[in-house]
Structures are given as C-alpha cells and as structure tokens.
Design an enzyme around this catalytic site. Structure first.
Site, PDB file in Angstrom:
ATOM      1  N   GLU A  76       0.832  -1.215   0.000  1.00 49.02           N
ATOM      2  CA  GLU A  76       0.000   0.000   0.000  1.00 49.02           C
ATOM      3  C   GLU A  76       0.861   1.259   0.000  1.00 49.02           C
ATOM      4  O   GLU A  76       2.070   1.211   0.247  1.00 49.02           O
ATOM      5  CB  GLU A  76      -0.946   0.013   1.207  1.00 49.02           C
ATOM      6  CG  GLU A  76      -0.222   0.100   2.535  1.00 49.02           C
ATOM      7  CD  GLU A  76      -1.054   0.774   3.611  1.00 49.02           C
ATOM      8  OE1 GLU A  76      -1.488   1.919   3.397  1.00 49.02           O
ATOM      9  OE2 GLU A  76      -1.243   0.147   4.675  1.00 49.02           O
ATOM     10  N   LYS A 104      -5.629  10.829   0.453  1.00 48.55           N
ATOM     11  CA  LYS A 104      -5.708   9.492   1.045  1.00 48.55           C
ATOM     12  C   LYS A 104      -6.931   8.819   0.443  1.00 48.55           C
ATOM     13  O   LYS A 104      -8.057   9.280   0.626  1.00 48.55           O
ATOM     14  CB  LYS A 104      -5.829   9.617   2.566  1.00 48.55           C
ATOM     15  CG  LYS A 104      -6.064   8.308   3.281  1.00 48.55           C
ATOM     16  CD  LYS A 104      -6.266   8.532   4.778  1.00 48.55           C
ATOM     17  CE  LYS A 104      -6.999   7.360   5.403  1.00 48.55           C
ATOM     18  NZ  LYS A 104      -7.419   7.646   6.774  1.00 48.55           N
ATOM     19  N   VAL A 126      -5.553   0.401   2.812  1.00 47.39           N
ATOM     20  CA  VAL A 126      -5.703  -1.052   2.671  1.00 47.39           C
ATOM     21  C   VAL A 126      -6.890  -1.360   1.749  1.00 47.39           C
ATOM     22  O   VAL A 126      -6.780  -2.181   0.824  1.00 47.39           O
ATOM     23  CB  VAL A 126      -5.871  -1.720   4.053  1.00 47.39           C
ATOM     24  CG1 VAL A 126      -6.319  -3.171   3.914  1.00 47.39           C
ATOM     25  CG2 VAL A 126      -4.558  -1.641   4.836  1.00 47.39           C
ATOM     26  N   ASP A 178     -17.169   5.561  13.581  1.00 46.15           N
ATOM     27  CA  ASP A 178     -15.940   5.509  12.793  1.00 46.15           C
ATOM     28  C   ASP A 178     -15.459   4.056  12.656  1.00 46.15           C
ATOM     29  O   ASP A 178     -14.834   3.504  13.555  1.00 46.15           O
ATOM     30  CB  ASP A 178     -14.864   6.381  13.457  1.00 46.15           C
ATOM     31  CG  ASP A 178     -13.627   6.544  12.579  1.00 46.15           C
ATOM     32  OD1 ASP A 178     -13.486   5.793  11.601  1.00 46.15           O
ATOM     33  OD2 ASP A 178     -12.805   7.431  12.879  1.00 46.15           O
ATOM     34  N   SER A 182     -13.496   1.679   9.760  1.00 45.78           N
ATOM     35  CA  SER A 182     -12.751   1.772   8.496  1.00 45.78           C
ATOM     36  C   SER A 182     -13.395   0.934   7.397  1.00 45.78           C
ATOM     37  O   SER A 182     -13.871  -0.182   7.630  1.00 45.78           O
ATOM     38  CB  SER A 182     -11.318   1.294   8.713  1.00 45.78           C
ATOM     39  OG  SER A 182     -10.631   1.270   7.487  1.00 45.78           O
ATOM     40  N   ALA A 183     -13.343   1.478   6.171  1.00 45.75           N
ATOM     41  CA  ALA A 183     -13.798   0.728   4.990  1.00 45.75           C
ATOM     42  C   ALA A 183     -12.905  -0.485   4.711  1.00 45.75           C
ATOM     43  O   ALA A 183     -13.267  -1.358   3.921  1.00 45.75           O
ATOM     44  CB  ALA A 183     -13.813   1.652   3.772  1.00 45.75           C
ATOM     45  N   ASP A 184     -11.748  -0.563   5.385  1.00 45.37           N
ATOM     46  CA  ASP A 184     -10.879  -1.741   5.216  1.00 45.37           C
ATOM     47  C   ASP A 184     -11.625  -3.029   5.574  1.00 45.37           C
ATOM     48  O   ASP A 184     -11.404  -4.076   4.964  1.00 45.37           O
ATOM     49  CB  ASP A 184      -9.648  -1.649   6.137  1.00 45.37           C
ATOM     50  CG  ASP A 184      -8.679  -0.548   5.749  1.00 45.37           C
ATOM     51  OD1 ASP A 184      -8.871   0.095   4.699  1.00 45.37           O
ATOM     52  OD2 ASP A 184      -7.716  -0.340   6.524  1.00 45.37           O
ATOM     53  N   LYS A 234      -3.590  -1.705  15.842  1.00 42.29           N
ATOM     54  CA  LYS A 234      -3.118  -0.778  16.871  1.00 42.29           C
ATOM     55  C   LYS A 234      -4.222  -0.562  17.876  1.00 42.29           C
ATOM     56  O   LYS A 234      -5.396  -0.544  17.508  1.00 42.29           O
ATOM     57  CB  LYS A 234      -2.846   0.582  16.232  1.00 42.29           C
ATOM     58  CG  LYS A 234      -1.610   0.647  15.424  1.00 42.29           C
ATOM     59  CD  LYS A 234      -1.250   2.100  15.185  1.00 42.29           C
ATOM     60  CE  LYS A 234       0.132   2.191  14.599  1.00 42.29           C
ATOM     61  NZ  LYS A 234       0.117   2.181  13.142  1.00 42.29           N
TER      62      LYS A 234
HETATM   63  N1  PSU Z   1      -3.124   1.724  10.615  1.00 39.28           N
HETATM   64  C1  PSU Z   1      -1.796   1.704  10.795  1.00 39.28           C
HETATM   65  N2  PSU Z   1      -0.983   2.241   9.846  1.00 39.28           N
HETATM   66  C2  PSU Z   1      -1.490   2.801   8.700  1.00 39.28           C
HETATM   67  C3  PSU Z   1      -2.915   2.795   8.517  1.00 39.28           C
HETATM   68  C4  PSU Z   1      -3.689   2.249   9.485  1.00 39.28           C
HETATM   69  O1  PSU Z   1      -1.338   1.191  11.800  1.00 39.28           O
HETATM   70  O2  PSU Z   1      -0.725   3.291   7.859  1.00 39.28           O
HETATM   71  C5  PSU Z   1      -3.482   3.344   7.240  1.00 39.28           C
HETATM   72  C6  PSU Z   1      -3.763   2.191   6.264  1.00 39.28           C
HETATM   73  O3  PSU Z   1      -3.571   2.644   4.939  1.00 39.28           O
HETATM   74  C7  PSU Z   1      -5.238   1.896   6.500  1.00 39.28           C
HETATM   75  C8  PSU Z   1      -5.756   3.285   6.738  1.00 39.28           C
HETATM   76  O4  PSU Z   1      -5.877   1.263   5.415  1.00 39.28           O
HETATM   77  O5  PSU Z   1      -4.749   3.932   7.512  1.00 39.28           O
HETATM   78  C9  PSU Z   1      -7.096   3.275   7.448  1.00 39.28           C
HETATM   79  O6  PSU Z   1      -7.635   4.559   7.443  1.00 39.28           O
HETATM   80  P1  PSU Z   1      -9.157   4.728   7.910  1.00 39.28           P
HETATM   81  O7  PSU Z   1      -9.160   4.344   9.363  1.00 39.28           O
HETATM   82  O8  PSU Z   1      -9.445   6.187   7.691  1.00 39.28           O
HETATM   83  O9  PSU Z   1      -9.971   3.816   7.045  1.00 39.28           O
HETATM   84 MN    MN Z   2     -12.375   6.240   9.741  1.00 38.84          MN
END
Ligand code: PSU
Ligand code: MN
Length: 302
Positions: free
Chosen positions: A21, A82, A102, A134, A136-138, A155
């Site tokens: 990524e 992003k 991701v 909140d 994540s879309a992951d 984390k």
């Molecule tokens: N968590 C980490 N390191 C990262 C990310 C998440 O420990 O670099 C990054 C990854 O690219 C992950 C994104 O897909 O943040 C998630 O962002 P969001 O929570 O806004 O979906």
């Molecule tokens: Mn988010």
C-alpha cells in the site's frame, strides 16, 4: 490502470507477486523514513522470491507497481490524497494523485489479479465508535476482495474486540500466524484470543484457495506478530495512545483525518521509537507475504 512491466510479466507467468500500500508512505510515516522503508519493503519481497507491486494513483492512473522515480515522487509529495474505496474512482476521474489505503490497495490488487498484500496495520473499529460510527472501509473490503492481507494486528488506537466482532459478522477469516493471541501491532499480544491460528504459509494458502474454489467472495486477514526483539510493551504504548486520542478529540479531528493524525502524534510522543518498531514489523510482514504468495502460485488449482 498501469501495470509495471516486471509485475505484468510475473502475473502472466503465474509467478508470486506481493501488493504493497501507499498510504503508509504518504500518511503513515514522515519523509525520508517513508521512502527508505518503502524501498526496503520492496527489497524484502524480492529477497523472499516474489515481485513487489506498490499501488498508488499518479496522474489519474491506478499504478500497479511503481518504478524508483515514481516511489520517490510519491514519498516527497505534499497534499497527497488518502484514497479509500469511496475516493479511489473520483481521484482517478480527476487525474489526481493519491495514496491507497488497505481498502483501495485491495481493489487495485483484485483488478490486477494479485492475491497477497503486505502492510503494517489495518483500519478498524475506532474506540468510541458507538458515538462516532468511525469504522474503516478496510473491514468491508476484506469481505469483498479476494486478497490475503498480512498485517501486524491492530493498533490499540482501535477497539480491537469490536474490530474482531465486525470481521466475524462480515465473514472474514482472521488468522494469526504462529500464535494463539491476536497481536497488538507494537506488542506481540494484548490478551485477545485470535479466531484462528495457523503455523505455515502453506496452510494459509490452502485455506485461501479453498475459499476461492467455493466461490466465496472476500479475502483473509493474516496477523503476524512483531518480532520479539522489536516490540514495545502494551504498558508503554497504552498511555501514549490515550494521550494521542485526547489530543485528536481536543483538535476536533474527524473522519479520514483520524488515523493519520493519531499515527503522527504517536511517532512524536514516542520520539521515534514507535516508528522503528513500525518499520521492523512491516519488513516482517513482507517476508511472510512473499512466502504465502509463493505457496499460492505453486499450489495446484483446486
Ligand atoms: N493503521 C496503521 N498504519 C497505517 C494505517 C492504518 O497502523 O498506515 C493506514 C492504512 O492505509 C489503512 C488506513 O488502510 O490507515 C485506514 O484509514 P481509515 O481508518 O481512515 O480507514
Ligand atoms: Mn475512519
């Protein structure tokens, strides 16, 4: 979509390829550590017998694999968007530049036919999600795109138990490599049982291929504990994460900005110690990803 020639050749030949990524480059680490790490991760994949394909959007093109100049441009660029699932197509339609999370990297990998992807940490259910929503879309992407995502767990900026519950609801296999507990990114464990445990890249590959053969959409989340020599104990990180969280709330950070804000705040609060551990675990994940990619490309199709 622009597929780097060596990536295209490997894919055409059924050789192992590992996607990487780019949000970790643009929004996860400061320059120049981000560039040095991206280069070392690519080299680790090569040393593991697979071809690396870092995914990003440059000039509106979805790049599957970056050449050294493109990697440098991305690592140095300011104001890189992003891109998650919601933003990817818009950035491409506008001819923009963006780093893939991701979720967006999984979409790129699926389009290119890459089945293994190494990263550091995934997004998940944030603490306080019952208020903020909140998530994540992951997580949903793991249920949609047939890609193995190798990470070091989640984390504790996230609510890990809730993240695992949502993954279970979405039907995503969560497999910890060589350990019974789901790892906590900087620490090898935080007392959270892993839904599944596997001991070999071959077992992980077989489970993935069976899912494909059954026509089940989605991928697998592989959690690979940080090497013991590099870990930072949970009792050291806990108060730092609390502090970063408090700072984020005080600063009114929301939506896409939450994760990048917390990540950079944590690097500052640990005076760089968290960054060293982060680099070590990404390299460790690249090694495991290369091994899984080798097993998948060597396996007879079910
Ligand atoms: N968590 C980490 N390191 C990262 C990310 C998440 O420990 O670099 C990054 C990854 O690219 C992950 C994104 O897909 O943040 C998630 O962002 P969001 O929570 O806004 O979906
Ligand atoms: Mn988010």
């Amino acid at each position: 979509m622009d597929v780097l020639p060596q990536v295209a050749a490997a894919l055409a030949d059924g050789q192992p390829v590992v996607a990487l990524e780019s949000t970790i480059i643009s929004h996860g680490m400061p320059y120049p550590d981000n560039l040095a790490t991206a280069q070392r991760v690519e080299q680790t994949v090569r040393d593991g017998g697979a071809v690396p394909a870092t995914i990003a959007v440059l000039n509106g093109r979805l790049c599957i694999g970056l050449d050294p100049d493109q990697l440098e441009i991305l690592a140095q660029a300011k104001d890189v968007a992003k891109l998650s699932r919601a933003d990817l197509a818009i950035c491409m339609a506008r001819g923009g530049m963006g780093a893939t999370t991701v979720a967006a990297t999984m979409i790129g990998a699926r389009l290119a036919g890459i089945s293994v992807f190494a990263t550091g940490g995934i997004g998940g259910v944030h603490r306080g999600a019952e208020e903020t929503f909140d998530i994540s879309a992951d997580l949903r992407e793991l249920a949609e795109s047939p890609v193995n995502v190798i990470c070091a767990g989640a984390k504790s900026i996230l609510d890990v138990p809730k993240t695992l519950e949502v993954l279970e609801t979405l039907g995503v296999p969560v497999i910890t490599y060589g350990a019974a507990e789901f790892p906590a990114f900087w620490a090898r464990s935080a007392g959270q049982a892993s839904p599944q445990r596997m001991e070999s890249p071959s077992d992980i590959a077989q489970a993935y291929l069976m899912r494909r053969a059954m026509g089940l959409p989605g991928g697998q989340l592989i959690a690979n504990p940080i090497p013991a020599a590099d870990e930072i104990p949970q009792d050291v990180m806990g108060p730092i994460i609390e502090q970063a969280q408090t700072d984020a709330t005080a600063a009114g950070i929301s939506a896409k900005d939450v994760t990048p804000y917390l990540l950079s705040r944590i690097v500052a609060l640990t005076k760089g110690r968290s960054l060293k551990a982060n680099i070590a675990l990404v390299l460790n994940n690249a090694r495991l990803a290369a091994a899984i990619a080798q097993e998948i490309s060597a396996a007879p199709r079910l």
